[in-house]
Design an enzyme around this catalytic site. Structure first.
Site, PDB file in Angstrom:
ATOM      1  N   ASN A  86      36.894  -2.475 111.332  1.00  0.00           N
ATOM      2  CA  ASN A  86      35.800  -2.115 111.991  1.00  0.00           C
ATOM      3  C   ASN A  86      35.156  -1.115 111.122  1.00  0.00           C
ATOM      4  OD1 ASN A  86      37.619  -0.880 113.244  1.00  0.00           O
ATOM      5  ND2 ASN A  86      36.806  -0.825 115.205  1.00  0.00           N
TER       6      ASN A  86
ATOM      7  N   LYS B 260      32.343  10.630 107.552  1.00  0.00           N
ATOM      8  CA  LYS B 260      33.721  11.105 107.498  1.00  0.00           C
ATOM      9  C   LYS B 260      34.280  10.618 106.368  1.00  0.00           C
ATOM     10  CE  LYS B 260      34.387   8.022 110.990  1.00  0.00           C
ATOM     11  NZ  LYS B 260      32.907   7.707 111.338  1.00  0.00           N
TER      12      LYS B 260
ATOM     13  N   ASP C  61      29.881   6.226 111.424  1.00  0.00           N
ATOM     14  CA  ASP C  61      29.267   6.459 110.397  1.00  0.00           C
ATOM     15  C   ASP C  61      28.525   8.015 110.187  1.00  0.00           C
ATOM     16  OD1 ASP C  61      29.655   3.680 110.051  1.00  0.00           O
ATOM     17  OD2 ASP C  61      27.956   3.287 111.127  1.00  0.00           O
TER      18      ASP C  61
ATOM     19  N   GLN D  84      35.624   5.274 113.373  1.00  0.00           N
ATOM     20  CA  GLN D  84      34.551   5.190 114.442  1.00  0.00           C
ATOM     21  C   GLN D  84      34.004   6.665 114.992  1.00  0.00           C
ATOM     22  OE1 GLN D  84      37.466   3.062 115.130  1.00  0.00           O
ATOM     23  NE2 GLN D  84      36.293   1.879 113.703  1.00  0.00           N
TER      24      GLN D  84
ATOM     25  N   GLY E 153      34.022   1.461 108.329  1.00  0.00           N
ATOM     26  CA  GLY E 153      33.463   1.385 106.855  1.00  0.00           C
ATOM     27  C   GLY E 153      33.456   2.840 106.353  1.00  0.00           C
ATOM     28  N   HIS E 154      34.025   3.308 105.486  1.00  0.00           N
ATOM     29  CA  HIS E 154      34.077   4.618 105.002  1.00  0.00           C
ATOM     30  C   HIS E 154      33.503   4.617 103.580  1.00  0.00           C
ATOM     31  CE1 HIS E 154      37.193   5.780 108.683  1.00  0.00           C
ATOM     32  NE2 HIS E 154      35.766   5.378 109.036  1.00  0.00           N
TER      33      HIS E 154
HETATM   34  P1  GDP Z   1      31.710   6.780 107.822  1.00  0.00           P
HETATM   35  O1  GDP Z   1      31.984   5.684 108.501  1.00  0.00           O
HETATM   36  O2  GDP Z   1      31.602   8.248 108.707  1.00  0.00           O
HETATM   37  O3  GDP Z   1      32.622   7.428 106.584  1.00  0.00           O
HETATM   38  O4  GDP Z   1      30.015   7.114 107.283  1.00  0.00           O
HETATM   39  P2  GDP Z   1      29.594   5.473 106.514  1.00  0.00           P
HETATM   40  O5  GDP Z   1      30.248   5.597 105.010  1.00  0.00           O
HETATM   41  O6  GDP Z   1      29.730   4.457 107.195  1.00  0.00           O
HETATM   42  O7  GDP Z   1      28.139   6.075 106.373  1.00  0.00           O
HETATM   43  C1  GDP Z   1      27.654   7.001 105.717  1.00  0.00           C
HETATM   44  C2  GDP Z   1      26.565   6.726 104.589  1.00  0.00           C
HETATM   45  O8  GDP Z   1      25.784   7.902 104.349  1.00  0.00           O
HETATM   46  C3  GDP Z   1      27.239   6.379 103.394  1.00  0.00           C
HETATM   47  O9  GDP Z   1      26.420   5.353 102.643  1.00  0.00           O
HETATM   48  C4  GDP Z   1      27.251   7.638 102.474  1.00  0.00           C
HETATM   49  O10 GDP Z   1      27.381   7.244 101.140  1.00  0.00           O
HETATM   50  C5  GDP Z   1      26.123   8.259 102.962  1.00  0.00           C
HETATM   51  N1  GDP Z   1      26.246   9.669 103.031  1.00  0.00           N
HETATM   52  C6  GDP Z   1      27.262  10.635 103.141  1.00  0.00           C
HETATM   53  N2  GDP Z   1      27.036  11.877 103.162  1.00  0.00           N
HETATM   54  C7  GDP Z   1      25.359  11.753 103.010  1.00  0.00           C
HETATM   55  C8  GDP Z   1      24.608  12.871 102.702  1.00  0.00           C
HETATM   56  O11 GDP Z   1      24.829  13.922 102.796  1.00  0.00           O
HETATM   57  N3  GDP Z   1      23.184  12.529 102.247  1.00  0.00           N
HETATM   58  C9  GDP Z   1      22.864  11.075 102.000  1.00  0.00           C
HETATM   59  N4  GDP Z   1      21.714  11.022 101.798  1.00  0.00           N
HETATM   60  N5  GDP Z   1      23.804  10.076 102.161  1.00  0.00           N
HETATM   61  C10 GDP Z   1      25.089  10.593 102.661  1.00  0.00           C
HETATM   62  P1  IMO Z   2      33.170   4.056 111.126  1.00  0.00           P
HETATM   63  O1  IMO Z   2      34.839   4.496 111.059  1.00  0.00           O
HETATM   64  C1  IMO Z   2      29.923   2.443 113.494  1.00  0.00           C
HETATM   65  C2  IMO Z   2      30.876  -0.156 117.060  1.00  0.00           C
HETATM   66  C3  IMO Z   2      30.335  -1.484 116.688  1.00  0.00           C
HETATM   67  C4  IMO Z   2      30.210  -1.910 118.202  1.00  0.00           C
HETATM   68  C5  IMO Z   2      31.284  -1.284 118.910  1.00  0.00           C
HETATM   69  C6  IMO Z   2      32.361  -2.228 119.270  1.00  0.00           C
HETATM   70  O2  IMO Z   2      32.721   3.383 109.900  1.00  0.00           O
HETATM   71  O3  IMO Z   2      32.183   5.003 111.647  1.00  0.00           O
HETATM   72  P2  IMO Z   2      34.347  -3.310 117.564  1.00  0.00           P
HETATM   73  O4  IMO Z   2      34.213  -4.303 116.494  1.00  0.00           O
HETATM   74  O5  IMO Z   2      35.124  -2.156 117.201  1.00  0.00           O
HETATM   75  O6  IMO Z   2      34.914  -3.842 119.057  1.00  0.00           O
HETATM   76  O7  IMO Z   2      32.682  -2.880 118.078  1.00  0.00           O
HETATM   77  O8  IMO Z   2      31.816  -0.109 118.100  1.00  0.00           O
HETATM   78  N1  IMO Z   2      31.634   0.318 115.778  1.00  0.00           N
HETATM   79  C7  IMO Z   2      31.259   1.270 114.946  1.00  0.00           C
HETATM   80  N2  IMO Z   2      30.044   1.730 114.698  1.00  0.00           N
HETATM   81  N3  IMO Z   2      30.917   2.978 112.851  1.00  0.00           N
HETATM   82  C8  IMO Z   2      32.272   2.403 113.031  1.00  0.00           C
HETATM   83  O9  IMO Z   2      33.123   2.774 112.194  1.00  0.00           O
HETATM   84  C9  IMO Z   2      32.408   1.463 113.713  1.00  0.00           C
HETATM   85  N4  IMO Z   2      33.464   0.526 114.444  1.00  0.00           N
HETATM   86  C10 IMO Z   2      33.175   0.085 115.416  1.00  0.00           C
HETATM   87  O10 IMO Z   2      29.180  -1.573 115.970  1.00  0.00           O
HETATM   88  O11 IMO Z   2      28.967  -1.178 118.809  1.00  0.00           O
HETATM   89 MG    MG Z   3      31.194   3.654 108.751  1.00  0.00          MG
END
Ligand code: GDP
Ligand code: IMO
Ligand code: MG
Length: 418
Positions: free
Chosen positions: A41, A19, A16, A222, A43-44
């Site tokens: 698993n 990416k 998270d 991840q 969420g981007h």
């Molecule tokens: P990923 O799994 O690495 O793609 O990241 P996620 O999408 O799960 O989580 C990142 C969260 O932060 C999302 O809700 C994005 O919309 C938000 N986000 C990304 N870049 C920024 C930023 O520079 N500032 C803020 N406030 N939010 C951001």
């Molecule tokens: P993105 O791509 C954050 C974590 C789960 C748990 C561990 C194992 O959005 O960054 P699993 O279901 O993979 O067997 O769970 O890994 N986990 C993540 N945490 N971002 C993710 O993906 C994750 N994918 C798995 O919360 O701790």
């Molecule tokens: Mg994510």
């Protein structure tokens, strides 16, 4: 045949990091974006104008209309989730013919989430805190040579035989609970397969052709500290999330890789259980969660929050061979009077490395820097950041030891300082 090098973007913390939004940005300059591991698993999130997309499986190049989207052989994917995601994208006007899936990717079947839940329950007071998507059990079946690949989906006999075998094996060890009937599962799998098979291709041929004719960007899922081999084991996911996983996950050699960009959140978060040295279980942690909207994209769980951890980050720089970094969510730190950075780990007083995490007698060293009061989400040049924000960024860059190429200051595509 001469080929272009493929570049990789990976998360260097516990996932998270942002990416999705960084891949969306870089994808403009590429012809193909390829996912190499994990499944739903992940969420981007991508925000473009008013449009907000949360992707699970389809690569984050999807909002760049010229980009082909490739789901590599190292992934594990449930058919229903994939169909739902493709339908959703189609409704948004995305041409889903751009999505291709490697014949080597593995299918997550309904008995995998059931086994994931059963395993978490069996761990009693000490669960991993998985996303419950069946990712671990699907990789166990792959390595145990009981899996069904996307290539297998075109062969009804193999699908039927393997489902029958796997269901029987599970019934004898875990009973009937949560398991569908054999006939029902074979029929539904073959029906879903008809929908997906037009997207399934010879993945190794595809990726090598793609590198020969254009530019490929590889998207990690991840984070590095969730890597099954090198993360905070056993509190990890079940795949190799680090850059090395891109080679095995796509069927390319190390010589095919160009640059490796690490996505670095300006602080740290983690979902699920496991050690987290810089965690803030206080009002400051709450504030980061609130300001940063730190709730899981997949499960909605509140993310644990803490300071940037330079020891863990440098470990991840080494694991991935990073050549550069993209820092995200710097705006979330606005308004904090003081900002901490974990700069050292100690075990009973002696300096130690990442491997010591979680042992008793473990402590962190924290360096403090001045914060800044003003909002920075409108800043578009690093030079225009408030001096304290600029100093914090410089400190991150020197601790990482690689150049910071871009800094995000808000979730929307244009909210970047360079
Ligand atoms: P990923 O799994 O690495 O793609 O990241 P996620 O999408 O799960 O989580 C990142 C969260 O932060 C999302 O809700 C994005 O919309 C938000 N986000 C990304 N870049 C920024 C930023 O520079 N500032 C803020 N406030 N939010 C951001
Ligand atoms: P993105 O791509 C954050 C974590 C789960 C748990 C561990 C194992 O959005 O960054 P699993 O279901 O993979 O067997 O769970 O890994 N986990 C993540 N945490 N971002 C993710 O993906 C994750 N994918 C798995 O919360 O701790
Ligand atoms: Mg994510």
């Amino acid at each position: 045949m001469s080929s272009n090098k493929a570049d990789i973007i990976v998360g260097i913390q516990w996932g998270d990091e942002g990416k999705g939004r960084i891949v969306d940005l870089y994808a403009e300059r590429y012809d193909v974006v390829a996912r190499f591991g994990g499944g739903d698993n992940a969420g981007h999130t991508i925000n473009v104008g008013e449009q907000k997309l949360a992707l699970r499986i389809v690569p984050s190049g999807v909002l760049q209309p010229h980009v082909e989207l490739f789901i590599g052989g190292g992934t594990v994917i449930g058919l229903d989730g994939l169909i739902a995601e493709l339908d959703k994208l189609s409704q948004l006007g995305v041409d889903i013919a751009r999505v291709r899936i490697s014949d080597r990717a593995h299918v997550v079947l309904p008995y995998h989430p059931a086994a994931d839940r059963a395993d978490e329950t069996a761990r009693g007071d000490n669960p991993i805190g998985t996303t419950g998507r069946g990712i671990g059990p699907a990789y166990v079946d792959k390595v145990g040579r009981h899996g069904i690949t996307f290539g297998d989906l075109s062969r009804a006999d193999i699908v039927a035989q393997r489902i029958a075998f796997n269901l029987e094996r599970r019934r004898s060890s875990q009973g009937d609970a949560g398991l569908p009937s054999e006939r029902e599962l074979i029929e539904s799998t073959l029906a879903s397969a008809q929908r997906i098979l037009p997207h399934v291709i010879d993945g190794v041929t595809y990726i090598h052709d793609a590198m020969a004719r254009g530019r490929v960007l590889i998207e990690g899922a991840q984070g590095s500290l969730l890597d099954v081999g090198y993360g905070t084991y056993p509190y990890v996911t079940s795949s190799h999330t680090i850059a090395g996983g891109a080679c095995t996950g796509l069927g390319i050699g190390p010589t095919a890789i160009g640059s490796v960009i690490g996505v670095v959140k300006a602080y740290c978060t983690r979902v699920g259980a496991g050690p987290f040295p810089s965690e803030l279980q206080d009002e400051t942690g709450e504030r980061l969660r609130r300001q940063g909207g730190e709730f899981g994209t997949v499960t909605g769980r509140p993310r644990r929050c803490g300071w940037f951890d330079a020891v863990a980050a440098r470990y991840a720089v080494a694991l991935n061979g990073l050549t550069g970094a993209a820092v995200t969510k710097l705006d979330v730190l606005s308004g904090l009077e003081r900002i901490g950075i974990v700069t050292g780990y100690r075990l009973n007083g002696a300096a130690v490395g990442f491997g010591a995490i979680g042992q008793s007698g473990f402590e962190v060293e924290i360096e403090e820097m001045d914060g800044w009061a003003q909002a920075i989400d409108g800043v578009r040049r690093i030079a225009d950041l408030p001096p304290a924000a600029g100093a914090y960024l410089e400190r991150l860059e020197s601790l990482l030891g690689v150049p910071v190429e871009t800094v995000s200051v808000g979730p929307e595509r244009s909210q970047l300082a360079r």
